[in-house]
Design a protein around this motif. Structure first.
Motif, mmCIF file in Angstrom:
data_model
loop_
_atom_site.group_PDB
_atom_site.id
_atom_site.type_symbol
_atom_site.label_atom_id
_atom_site.label_comp_id
_atom_site.label_asym_id
_atom_site.label_seq_id
_atom_site.Cartn_x
_atom_site.Cartn_y
_atom_site.Cartn_z
ATOM 1 N N LYS A 61 0.843 -1.203 0.000
ATOM 2 C CA LYS A 61 0.000 0.000 0.000
ATOM 3 C C LYS A 61 0.873 1.246 0.000
ATOM 4 O O LYS A 61 1.801 1.359 0.775
ATOM 5 C CB LYS A 61 -0.878 -0.001 1.251
ATOM 6 C CG LYS A 61 -1.849 1.134 1.299
ATOM 7 C CD LYS A 61 -3.206 0.660 0.909
ATOM 8 C CE LYS A 61 -4.209 1.771 1.168
ATOM 9 N NZ LYS A 61 -4.902 2.141 -0.021
ATOM 10 N N GLY A 62 0.593 2.166 -0.885
ATOM 11 C CA GLY A 62 1.353 3.408 -0.912
ATOM 12 C C GLY A 62 1.036 4.230 -2.136
ATOM 13 O O GLY A 62 0.561 3.720 -3.142
ATOM 14 N N GLY B 29 4.346 -2.028 -6.024
ATOM 15 C CA GLY B 29 2.891 -2.121 -6.002
ATOM 16 C C GLY B 29 2.194 -0.863 -5.513
ATOM 17 O O GLY B 29 1.157 -0.927 -4.871
ATOM 18 N N ALA B 30 2.767 0.278 -5.811
ATOM 19 C CA ALA B 30 2.202 1.551 -5.357
ATOM 20 C C ALA B 30 1.303 2.166 -6.430
ATOM 21 O O ALA B 30 1.324 1.762 -7.588
ATOM 22 C CB ALA B 30 3.329 2.522 -5.008
ATOM 23 N N ASP B 31 0.525 3.143 -6.029
ATOM 24 C CA ASP B 31 -0.299 3.915 -6.953
ATOM 25 C C ASP B 31 0.447 5.195 -7.313
ATOM 26 O O ASP B 31 1.160 5.765 -6.489
ATOM 27 C CB ASP B 31 -1.638 4.291 -6.308
ATOM 28 C CG ASP B 31 -2.493 3.070 -6.006
ATOM 29 O OD1 ASP B 31 -2.523 2.149 -6.841
ATOM 30 O OD2 ASP B 31 -3.118 3.046 -4.935
ATOM 31 N N VAL B 32 0.263 5.653 -8.556
ATOM 32 C CA VAL B 32 0.924 6.871 -9.023
ATOM 33 C C VAL B 32 -0.118 7.971 -9.218
ATOM 34 O O VAL B 32 -1.149 7.762 -9.848
ATOM 35 C CB VAL B 32 1.692 6.625 -10.343
ATOM 36 C CG1 VAL B 32 2.271 7.932 -10.879
ATOM 37 C CG2 VAL B 32 2.801 5.603 -10.138
ATOM 38 N N HIS B 33 0.192 9.136 -8.654
ATOM 39 C CA HIS B 33 -0.651 10.320 -8.779
ATOM 40 C C HIS B 33 0.176 11.411 -9.449
ATOM 41 O O HIS B 33 1.249 11.760 -8.959
ATOM 42 C CB HIS B 33 -1.130 10.793 -7.404
ATOM 43 C CG HIS B 33 -2.017 9.802 -6.728
ATOM 44 N ND1 HIS B 33 -3.382 9.919 -6.748
ATOM 45 C CD2 HIS B 33 -1.726 8.667 -6.038
ATOM 46 C CE1 HIS B 33 -3.900 8.892 -6.087
ATOM 47 N NE2 HIS B 33 -2.918 8.131 -5.649
ATOM 48 N N LEU B 34 -0.334 11.938 -10.557
ATOM 49 C CA LEU B 34 0.346 12.989 -11.311
ATOM 50 C C LEU B 34 -0.347 14.316 -11.017
ATOM 51 O O LEU B 34 -1.555 14.454 -11.226
ATOM 52 C CB LEU B 34 0.294 12.669 -12.807
ATOM 53 C CG LEU B 34 1.032 13.587 -13.757
ATOM 54 C CD1 LEU B 34 2.538 13.587 -13.475
ATOM 55 C CD2 LEU B 34 0.779 13.155 -15.207
ATOM 56 N N LEU B 35 0.429 15.286 -10.520
ATOM 57 C CA LEU B 35 -0.134 16.561 -10.081
ATOM 58 C C LEU B 35 0.482 17.727 -10.843
ATOM 59 O O LEU B 35 1.705 17.834 -10.957
ATOM 60 C CB LEU B 35 0.140 16.759 -8.578
ATOM 61 C CG LEU B 35 -0.155 18.135 -7.987
ATOM 62 C CD1 LEU B 35 -1.658 18.425 -7.994
ATOM 63 C CD2 LEU B 35 0.409 18.239 -6.575
ATOM 64 N N HIS B 36 -0.383 18.600 -11.348
ATOM 65 C CA HIS B 36 0.077 19.870 -11.918
ATOM 66 C C HIS B 36 -0.551 20.997 -11.106
ATOM 67 O O HIS B 36 -1.755 20.985 -10.841
ATOM 68 C CB HIS B 36 -0.329 20.007 -13.388
ATOM 69 C CG HIS B 36 0.036 21.346 -13.955
ATOM 70 N ND1 HIS B 36 1.334 21.718 -14.185
ATOM 71 C CD2 HIS B 36 -0.731 22.403 -14.305
ATOM 72 C CE1 HIS B 36 1.358 22.952 -14.673
ATOM 73 N NE2 HIS B 36 0.106 23.394 -14.760
ATOM 74 N N ALA C 158 3.746 8.382 0.024
ATOM 75 C CA ALA C 158 4.923 7.759 0.631
ATOM 76 C C ALA C 158 6.186 8.341 0.005
ATOM 77 O O ALA C 158 7.256 8.312 0.604
ATOM 78 C CB ALA C 158 4.887 6.250 0.432
ATOM 79 N N LEU C 159 6.037 8.873 -1.222
ATOM 80 C CA LEU C 159 7.177 9.398 -1.973
ATOM 81 C C LEU C 159 6.686 10.473 -2.927
ATOM 82 O O LEU C 159 5.637 10.330 -3.549
ATOM 83 C CB LEU C 159 7.848 8.269 -2.777
ATOM 84 C CG LEU C 159 9.004 8.641 -3.693
ATOM 85 C CD1 LEU C 159 10.230 9.071 -2.872
ATOM 86 C CD2 LEU C 159 9.375 7.456 -4.587
ATOM 87 N N ILE C 160 7.462 11.539 -3.050
ATOM 88 C CA ILE C 160 7.232 12.566 -4.071
ATOM 89 C C ILE C 160 8.376 12.441 -5.068
ATOM 90 O O ILE C 160 9.536 12.346 -4.667
ATOM 91 C CB ILE C 160 7.231 13.991 -3.480
ATOM 92 C CG1 ILE C 160 6.143 14.152 -2.426
ATOM 93 C CG2 ILE C 160 7.062 15.035 -4.598
ATOM 94 C CD1 ILE C 160 6.218 15.470 -1.661
#
Length: 155
Positions: free
Chosen positions: A4-5, A32-39, A108-110
């Motif tokens: 999870k992350g 196995g983490a999810d990726v979120h793309l932010l602008h 969990a990470l940027i």
């Protein structure tokens, strides 16, 4: 095994941002983490002049938003991975918005891309978004270098 992350990738649509997204996807697959793309959109700034005809600010802002949404989705499609996209508008510096969003996600990470080498005086006076994120992030930060700057040492 799925861990999870969330991995948050900040983008300004540049090549270094695309490289940051590629690196984040590699890590997300591995862990196995999810990726979120932010602008983070900064507000449009206009000045008054008799020489130009400028549409109402609301129309300009909406056109900028639509363009940013389109570019955000295009960048997400560059990777063969399910990426969740986010578009935020901020009156302040993008780094603060990135860090606040990371805290609420929670991330969990940027992962951020670095634009390149700047002069020492410029860095002392204004810094960079990547450096500000590193200083204020609520989690670990990976700063990726542009391709070719020092060779591709970690593919």
């Amino acid at each position: 095994m799925r861990v999870k992350g969330n991995i948050l990738v900040a983008t300004d649509f540049s090549e270094p941002s695309s490289e940051a997204l590629r690196r984040a996807v590699t890590l997300a697959r591995q862990y196995g983490a999810d990726v979120h793309l932010l602008h983070v959109m900064e507000p449009a700034v206009f000045f008054e002049t008799d020489l130009l005809t400028v549409p109402p600010l609301g129309e300009v802002t909406e056109a900028i938003r639509r363009g940013a949404e389109s570019r955000l989705h295009q960048q997400a499609k560059l990777v063969d991975f399910d990426v969740t996209t986010h578009l935020l508008e901020s009156m302040g510096a993008p780094a603060g918005t990135i860090c606040s969003f990371a805290a609420t996600l929670p991330a969990a990470l940027i992962v951020v891309g670095r634009q390149g080498v700047r002069g020492a005086i410029e860095q002392l006076l204004i810094g960079s978004t990547a450096e500000r994120v590193v200083r204020h992030a609520p989690c670990s930060v990976l700063v990726t270098m542009p391709h070719g700057l020092f060779g591709d040492v970690a593919s």
